[in-house]
Design a protein around this motif. Structure first.
Motif, short mmCIF file in Angstrom:
data_model
loop_
_atom_site.label_atom_id
_atom_site.label_comp_id
_atom_site.label_asym_id
_atom_site.label_seq_id
_atom_site.Cartn_x
_atom_site.Cartn_y
_atom_site.Cartn_z
N THR A 176 -31.81 -62.91 19.82
CA THR A 176 -30.49 -63.45 19.52
C THR A 176 -30.15 -63.24 18.05
OG1 THR A 176 -31.18 -65.67 18.81
CG2 THR A 176 -31.01 -65.28 21.19
N SER A 177 -28.95 -63.62 17.68
CA SER A 177 -28.51 -63.46 16.30
C SER A 177 -29.18 -64.46 15.36
CB SER A 177 -26.99 -63.63 16.21
OG SER A 177 -26.63 -64.91 16.65
N TYR A 178 -29.78 -65.53 15.93
CA TYR A 178 -30.37 -66.55 15.07
C TYR A 178 -31.88 -66.69 15.25
CZ TYR A 178 -29.42 -69.06 19.42
OH TYR A 178 -29.32 -69.41 20.74
N SER A 179 -32.47 -65.84 16.10
CA SER A 179 -33.92 -65.88 16.28
C SER A 179 -34.36 -64.61 16.97
CB SER A 179 -34.32 -67.11 17.10
OG SER A 179 -35.72 -67.17 17.27
N ILE A 180 -35.63 -64.25 16.81
CA ILE A 180 -36.17 -63.08 17.47
C ILE A 180 -37.17 -63.53 18.52
CG2 ILE A 180 -37.55 -61.00 17.14
CD1 ILE A 180 -36.39 -60.76 14.36
N GLY A 181 -36.99 -63.05 19.73
CA GLY A 181 -37.93 -63.37 20.79
C GLY A 181 -37.93 -64.82 21.20
N ILE A 182 -36.74 -65.40 21.38
CA ILE A 182 -36.64 -66.80 21.78
C ILE A 182 -36.54 -66.92 23.30
CG2 ILE A 182 -34.12 -66.86 21.56
CD1 ILE A 182 -34.36 -69.74 20.62
N GLU A 183 -37.17 -67.95 23.85
CA GLU A 183 -37.08 -68.21 25.28
C GLU A 183 -35.86 -69.07 25.56
OE1 GLU A 183 -40.46 -69.01 28.42
OE2 GLU A 183 -39.85 -70.92 27.53
N VAL A 184 -35.03 -68.64 26.49
CA VAL A 184 -33.80 -69.35 26.80
C VAL A 184 -33.71 -69.63 28.30
CG1 VAL A 184 -32.58 -68.31 24.85
CG2 VAL A 184 -32.43 -67.25 27.11
N PRO A 185 -33.08 -70.75 28.68
CA PRO A 185 -32.79 -70.98 30.10
C PRO A 185 -31.74 -69.98 30.57
CG PRO A 185 -32.50 -72.99 28.78
CD PRO A 185 -32.59 -71.85 27.83
N ALA A 186 -31.78 -69.64 31.84
CA ALA A 186 -30.85 -68.64 32.36
C ALA A 186 -30.72 -68.78 33.88
CB ALA A 186 -31.32 -67.24 32.01
N PHE A 187 -29.69 -68.14 34.40
CA PHE A 187 -29.54 -67.96 35.85
C PHE A 187 -29.87 -66.51 36.19
CE2 PHE A 187 -26.50 -71.45 35.04
CZ PHE A 187 -26.88 -72.36 36.02
N GLY A 196 -26.81 -67.97 27.69
CA GLY A 196 -25.84 -68.25 26.64
C GLY A 196 -24.64 -69.04 27.13
N ALA A 197 -23.48 -68.78 26.54
CA ALA A 197 -22.28 -69.55 26.83
C ALA A 197 -21.88 -69.46 28.29
CB ALA A 197 -21.13 -69.08 25.94
N THR A 198 -22.04 -68.29 28.89
CA THR A 198 -21.68 -68.15 30.31
C THR A 198 -22.56 -69.03 31.18
OG1 THR A 198 -20.90 -65.89 29.93
CG2 THR A 198 -21.35 -66.52 32.20
N ALA A 199 -23.85 -69.08 30.88
CA ALA A 199 -24.76 -69.95 31.63
C ALA A 199 -24.40 -71.42 31.42
CB ALA A 199 -26.20 -69.69 31.20
N MET A 200 -23.98 -71.79 30.22
CA MET A 200 -23.58 -73.18 29.95
C MET A 200 -22.38 -73.56 30.81
SD MET A 200 -24.08 -72.98 25.82
CE MET A 200 -23.43 -74.60 25.41
N MET A 201 -21.40 -72.66 30.90
CA MET A 201 -20.22 -72.93 31.71
C MET A 201 -20.56 -72.97 33.19
SD MET A 201 -17.25 -70.84 29.62
CE MET A 201 -18.21 -69.53 28.85
N LEU A 202 -21.42 -72.07 33.63
CA LEU A 202 -21.85 -72.08 35.03
C LEU A 202 -22.61 -73.36 35.36
CD1 LEU A 202 -23.05 -68.41 35.61
CD2 LEU A 202 -21.17 -69.57 36.79
N SER A 203 -23.36 -73.87 34.41
CA SER A 203 -24.08 -75.12 34.63
C SER A 203 -23.12 -76.27 34.90
CB SER A 203 -24.95 -75.43 33.41
OG SER A 203 -25.69 -76.61 33.58
N GLU A 204 -21.99 -76.29 34.19
CA GLU A 204 -21.01 -77.33 34.44
C GLU A 204 -20.37 -77.15 35.82
OE1 GLU A 204 -18.04 -79.79 31.81
OE2 GLU A 204 -17.26 -77.75 32.05
N VAL A 205 -20.06 -75.92 36.18
CA VAL A 205 -19.52 -75.66 37.52
C VAL A 205 -20.48 -76.16 38.58
CG1 VAL A 205 -18.94 -73.84 39.17
CG2 VAL A 205 -18.10 -73.68 36.82
N LYS A 206 -21.74 -75.83 38.43
CA LYS A 206 -22.74 -76.23 39.41
C LYS A 206 -22.85 -77.75 39.50
CE LYS A 206 -27.63 -75.67 40.61
NZ LYS A 206 -28.89 -74.96 40.30
N ASP A 207 -22.87 -78.43 38.36
CA ASP A 207 -23.00 -79.88 38.35
C ASP A 207 -21.79 -80.56 38.98
OD1 ASP A 207 -25.48 -79.68 37.23
OD2 ASP A 207 -24.88 -80.35 35.22
#
Length: 213
Positions: A176-187, A196-207
């Motif tokens: 990412t732009s703020y870290s190298i080799g970071i583990e992130v949640p994803a779909f 990233g932002a798309t996953a955050m928005m999808l998480s709200e849709v799912k909830d």
């Protein structure tokens, strides 16, 4: 989910209280949480963008929504999976018009065919300094997509039931732009990693849909 069943949820979707940060934080890596409590001053300085979560039936009446893979380019969001959408332009009357215009330009769905149901919770993206406003929209028939060749690498049609299945949740390591080799949640949707932002928005849709079904 059958599309006629999804349509029955629309009145409740319009009126439900959005989970906002409680949904977004599920898809935020630890290093990003420091950015999550952004200030009003940051928002005022941020560029604005609108995106559309567009639901529709396929030819056997199953509920789908559309994502897209962006082209590779010199920029923060190169080669990422996203919703159709883009930045607010001077001629746009409001951010909803931005989302609709960009959806037409990027995936070819006529604005007149789309019914906008409601906005979702906005997401601030620190690396690009964008405040993104998502909207929920529906089509009453299967769309005929046409991708914008200069911006869209691939149109991705996702079955809603795949998003709702917890087996779609994963973690992936990215640069990412703020870290190298970071583990992130994803779909994982249609074999694409969505983070990233798309996953955050999808998480709200799912909830939201989980609460209503």
């Amino acid at each position: 989910m059958r599309f006629n069943e999804f349509l029955k949820l629309i009145p409740k979707i319009k009126n439900i209280e959005l989970p906002a940060e409680s949904s977004h934080f599920k898809m935020v890596p630890p290093t990003r949480k420091a950015f999550a409590k952004y200030s009003e001053a940051q928002l005022k300085k941020a560029k604005r963008a609108g995106v559309l979560t567009l639901f529709y039936p396929n030819d056997i009446n199953e509920t789908y929504f559309v994502l897209m893979l962006r082209k590779t380019y010199k920029g923060v969001h190169s080669a990422q999976v996203s919703f159709p959408g883009g930045k607010l332009e001077p001629d746009d009357e409001n951010i909803e018009e931005t989302a609709l215009r960009e959806t037409f330009e990027e995936v070819g769905v006529p604005i007149s065919d789309i019914e906008v149901i409601r906005p979702l919770s906005q997401v601030y993206i620190p690396p690009s300094n964008f405040c993104v406003q998502p909207f929920v929209g529906i089509l009453d028939k299967p769309p005929v997509f046409k991708k914008e060749e200069s911006e869209v690498e691939q149109i991705i049609e996702v079955k809603l039931s795949d998003l709702m299945n917890d087996d779609s949740l994963t973690k992936t390591t990215i640069k990412t732009s703020y870290s190298i080799g970071i583990e992130v949640p994803a779909f994982v949707l249609n074999e694409f990693i969505v983070w990233g932002a798309t996953a955050m928005m999808l998480s709200e849709v799912k909830d939201v849909l989980t609460k209503l079904t």
